[in-house]
Design a protein around this motif. Structure first.
Motif, short mmCIF file in Angstrom:
data_model
loop_
_atom_site.label_atom_id
_atom_site.label_comp_id
_atom_site.label_asym_id
_atom_site.label_seq_id
_atom_site.Cartn_x
_atom_site.Cartn_y
_atom_site.Cartn_z
N MET A 23 11.93 1.70 46.16
CA MET A 23 11.86 2.11 44.76
C MET A 23 13.26 2.29 44.15
O MET A 23 13.50 1.89 43.02
N LYS A 24 14.19 2.85 44.89
CA LYS A 24 15.53 3.08 44.37
C LYS A 24 16.21 1.76 44.02
O LYS A 24 16.81 1.63 42.94
N GLU A 25 16.11 0.78 44.90
CA GLU A 25 16.72 -0.53 44.66
C GLU A 25 16.07 -1.24 43.47
O GLU A 25 16.75 -1.89 42.67
N PHE A 29 17.93 -2.27 39.93
CA PHE A 29 17.92 -3.67 39.49
C PHE A 29 17.33 -3.80 38.09
O PHE A 29 17.86 -4.50 37.23
N LEU A 30 16.22 -3.11 37.84
CA LEU A 30 15.60 -3.18 36.51
C LEU A 30 16.48 -2.54 35.44
O LEU A 30 16.54 -3.04 34.31
N ILE A 35 20.15 -3.43 30.79
CA ILE A 35 21.44 -3.26 30.14
C ILE A 35 22.09 -4.63 29.86
O ILE A 35 22.59 -4.88 28.78
N ASN A 36 22.05 -5.53 30.84
CA ASN A 36 22.82 -6.77 30.73
C ASN A 36 22.02 -7.97 30.22
O ASN A 36 22.60 -8.92 29.74
N ASP A 47 20.36 -8.70 45.36
CA ASP A 47 20.50 -8.90 46.80
C ASP A 47 20.08 -7.67 47.59
O ASP A 47 19.43 -7.77 48.63
N LEU A 48 20.45 -6.49 47.07
CA LEU A 48 20.04 -5.24 47.74
C LEU A 48 18.52 -5.10 47.76
O LEU A 48 17.93 -4.70 48.76
N LEU A 49 17.88 -5.46 46.65
CA LEU A 49 16.43 -5.36 46.56
C LEU A 49 15.75 -6.36 47.50
O LEU A 49 14.81 -6.02 48.20
N THR A 50 16.24 -7.58 47.55
CA THR A 50 15.61 -8.59 48.43
C THR A 50 15.80 -8.24 49.90
O THR A 50 14.89 -8.45 50.70
#
Length: 79
Positions: A23-25, A29-30, A35-36, A47-50
């Protein structure tokens, strides 16, 4: 706080129904995407989420089997 199937009550909290390992990752990411608005700037978060999600796939083996399998076994015994 549980679901009833006949006379059997299942508590989803007991079976890890509220387990949110990545959930934190996902939230970071979202937030980065919000923002961007581009995927290139959020590559590190992606990459951290995957990696977190792929690690969860390998550890998701449950030695007890699925809950549905056991419910079917209990249901067969009632008949």
């Amino acid at each position: 706080m549980g679901h009833k199937m006949g006379s059997l009550k299942i508590n989803p909290k007991k079976f890890g129904g509220f387990s949110k390992p990545c959930m934190k990752e996902m939230v970071t990411f979202l937030n980065c995407l919000a923002i961007n608005h581009t995927d290139e700037k959020c590559a590190r978060h992606k990459d951290l989420l995957t990696t977190c999600m792929s690690a969860q796939d390998t550890n998701s083996k449950n030695s007890w089997g699925s809950m549905n399998y056991h419910l079917q076994r209990l249901n067969r015994g009632k008949k």
